[in-house]
Design an enzyme around this catalytic site. Structure first.
Site, PDB file in Angstrom:
ATOM      1  N   HIS A  43       0.792  -1.037   0.012  1.00 42.82           N
ATOM      2  CA  HIS A  43      -0.031   0.182   0.062  1.00 42.82           C
ATOM      3  C   HIS A  43       0.831   1.303   0.085  1.00 42.82           C
ATOM      4  O   HIS A  43       1.894   1.324   0.798  1.00 42.82           O
ATOM      5  CB  HIS A  43      -1.092  -0.027   0.968  1.00 42.82           C
ATOM      6  N   ASP A  98      -0.373   4.438   0.904  1.00 40.63           N
ATOM      7  CA  ASP A  98      -0.548   5.455   2.043  1.00 40.63           C
ATOM      8  C   ASP A  98       0.133   5.123   3.199  1.00 40.63           C
ATOM      9  O   ASP A  98       0.500   4.008   3.508  1.00 40.63           O
ATOM     10  CB  ASP A  98      -2.202   5.401   2.567  1.00 40.63           C
ATOM     11  N   ASP A 142       6.246   1.368   6.530  1.00 40.69           N
ATOM     12  CA  ASP A 142       4.845   0.854   6.432  1.00 40.69           C
ATOM     13  C   ASP A 142       4.005   1.753   5.617  1.00 40.69           C
ATOM     14  O   ASP A 142       3.534   2.658   5.790  1.00 40.69           O
ATOM     15  CB  ASP A 142       4.297   0.791   7.658  1.00 40.69           C
ATOM     16  N   GLU A 199      -4.959   1.987   2.774  1.00 43.63           N
ATOM     17  CA  GLU A 199      -4.867   0.876   3.515  1.00 43.63           C
ATOM     18  C   GLU A 199      -4.991   1.166   4.828  1.00 43.63           C
ATOM     19  O   GLU A 199      -5.710   0.515   5.740  1.00 43.63           O
ATOM     20  CB  GLU A 199      -3.594   0.089   3.375  1.00 43.63           C
ATOM     21  N   GLU A 200      -4.417   2.228   5.308  1.00 46.09           N
ATOM     22  CA  GLU A 200      -4.227   2.656   6.846  1.00 46.09           C
ATOM     23  C   GLU A 200      -5.660   3.003   7.446  1.00 46.09           C
ATOM     24  O   GLU A 200      -5.881   2.983   8.615  1.00 46.09           O
ATOM     25  CB  GLU A 200      -3.354   3.716   7.194  1.00 46.09           C
ATOM     26  N   ASP A 259       3.732  -6.185   3.809  1.00 49.47           N
ATOM     27  CA  ASP A 259       3.276  -5.033   4.743  1.00 49.47           C
ATOM     28  C   ASP A 259       3.397  -5.521   6.291  1.00 49.47           C
ATOM     29  O   ASP A 259       2.670  -4.985   7.310  1.00 49.47           O
ATOM     30  CB  ASP A 259       1.690  -5.253   4.367  1.00 49.47           C
ATOM     31  N   HIS A 267       3.648   3.177  12.584  1.00 50.08           N
ATOM     32  CA  HIS A 267       2.644   3.999  13.136  1.00 50.08           C
ATOM     33  C   HIS A 267       3.401   4.946  14.190  1.00 50.08           C
ATOM     34  O   HIS A 267       2.721   5.582  14.982  1.00 50.08           O
ATOM     35  CB  HIS A 267       1.395   3.413  13.712  1.00 50.08           C
TER      36      HIS A 267
HETATM   37 ZN   LIG Z   1       0.757  -1.209   6.484  1.00 46.99          ZN
END
Ligand SMILES: [Zn+2]
Length: 402
Positions: A76, A78, A138, A172-173, A195, A377
């Protein structure tokens, strides 16, 4: 181009997704990265490269071996909005053990004691931030690894493979990454998302997930004349919540254990609202959890009058294990590839969901692989260069025709 060069280029674009925006993609910069990837894929020589109207990027490499499966690789574009996505000040350092000072001026230090993944990174190169933003490993580590793999394939005609299908997804997030994925057009027999974290780990067991919204209708009246008339929605809502087992909350569960999680509560005398997420790896227990919530609402409606408690239950996603088990070769391929690269593969249950789970239920079996990036994150996110390189090797082994 080496995987870290690509990675550094992709992370310079801040692609934070935005939950508050209903559009897809939810943020403009995802287009910037998508266009850049489209351009690069065309230059590398992928076929049928396209970015669709919702910012999904697709590209293909035709098979040069017969009877080999068409394998999909997905990552992904984003990044999480948990901390700022930019401006990015990333640097590469050789890790010598101990704590890592990310930002002397601001006193931001990544402590080895807090992040055990650092323990086996000594003498490896880490890409870190200045401690004020996330890194975007990520999932741009996954994007960079897939692109580097494609470059290898297209410059090594002797490498034998079936059709290779590449997909990069937006949002995705915020849980929408798989929603508009074109499974039919993708045409893969199965796929992998890149991921995760540890490159020796593979994930194909995730939660079954649902959400529950409980709206409580009370009756408000001046407290001075409330006797036998007032119905305080706040108290009723608290009564509802008290009927769920306290030991089955996220803070008391781990591994395969499921939970009820009250993640939002608003209330006044007239009206209150409880929002829960319900999670369980086990399908049967998951159904029982939803039944329990329904029974509580029914019981309390009997006690306080019909429609006092209004319940909306919605399934979010399901455990992909059921689907993956129908194609055991998907797991075997990855396990063998990890082993062939000198690592000991491990399958780890996810206490969450992945795009792969949604895709698996759309007909594209899709376990998740690692990327060699960690602490997602948060501002302590980092990526390990050597592990990203090994991940490209693992993908080579996975896709190679037997
Ligand atoms: Zn991810």
């Amino acid at each position: 181009m080496r995987v870290q060069e690509r990675f550094l280029r992709y992370i310079s674009i801040d692609t934070t997704s935005d939950e508050a925006c209903a559009d897809c993609p939810s943020s403009k910069n995802q287009w910037v990265l998508a266009r850049e990837l489209e351009q690069e894929m065309k230059e590398l020589g992928l076929s049928d490269v396209r970015v669709d109207e919702h910012c999904y990027v697709y590209g293909f490499i035709p098979a040069n071996a017969e009877n080999a499966p068409a394998i999909g690789l997905i990552a992904h574009m984003d990044t999480s909005d948990a901390v700022p996505g930019g401006p990015m000040h990333a640097r590469i350092l050789r890790y010598e053990g101990g704590d890592v000072v990310l930002n002397k001026e601001k006193g931001i230090v990544m402590k080895a004691a807090d992040y055990p993944s650092l323990a086996d990174k000594i003498d490896k190169d880490l890409i870190v931030t200045d401690g004020t933003t996330l890194l975007g490993g990520d999932d741009k580590a996954g994007v960079a690894e897939i692109m580097t793999f494609c470059e290898y394939v297209l410059t090594h005609p002797e490498y034998r493979h079936g059709k290779i299908c590449v997909g990069f997804t937006p949002d995705e997030e915020i849980g929408r990454g798989a929603d508009l994925f074109d499974v039919a057009g993708f045409g893969a027999d199965f796929a992998y998302t890149l991921d995760g974290g540890e490159i020796s780990e593979m994930e194909y067991e995730n939660f079954n997930a649902a959400s529950a919204r409980v709206t409580v209708h009370g009756f408000s009246i001046h407290p001075g004349s409330a006797k036998d008339k007032m119905r305080n929605a706040i108290h009723l809502a608290m009564e509802f919540d008290a009927m769920l087992p306290a030991s089955e909350r996220p803070e008391h569960t781990e591994g395969y254990e499921g939970f009820y999680h009250l993640n939002d509560f608003t209330g006044e005398v007239q009206r209150a609202e409880l929002r829960y997420i319900i999670r369980d790896h086990d399908k049967q227990k998951f159904e029982q959890r939803k039944e329990r919530i329904q029974k509580i609402a029914a019981y309390l409606n009997e006690k306080y009058g019909e429609n006092t408690f209004e319940l909306t239950l919605r399934d979010s996603y399901f455990n992909m294990k059921e689907k993956v088990q129908q194609k055991p070769e998907v797991v075997e391929r990855a396990m063998n590839a990890i082993r062939a690269c000198g690592l000991t593969p491990a399958c780890v249950p996810i206490r969450g969901g992945t795009d792969g789970a949604t895709l698996s239920y759309k007909g594209l079996v899709c376990p998740n692989l690692g990327t060699g990036s960690y602490n997602h994150h948060g501002v302590f996110e980092y990526a390990c260069v050597q592990e990203m390189e090994t991940m490209v090797e693992i993908v080579k082994k996975i896709v190679e025709a037997k």
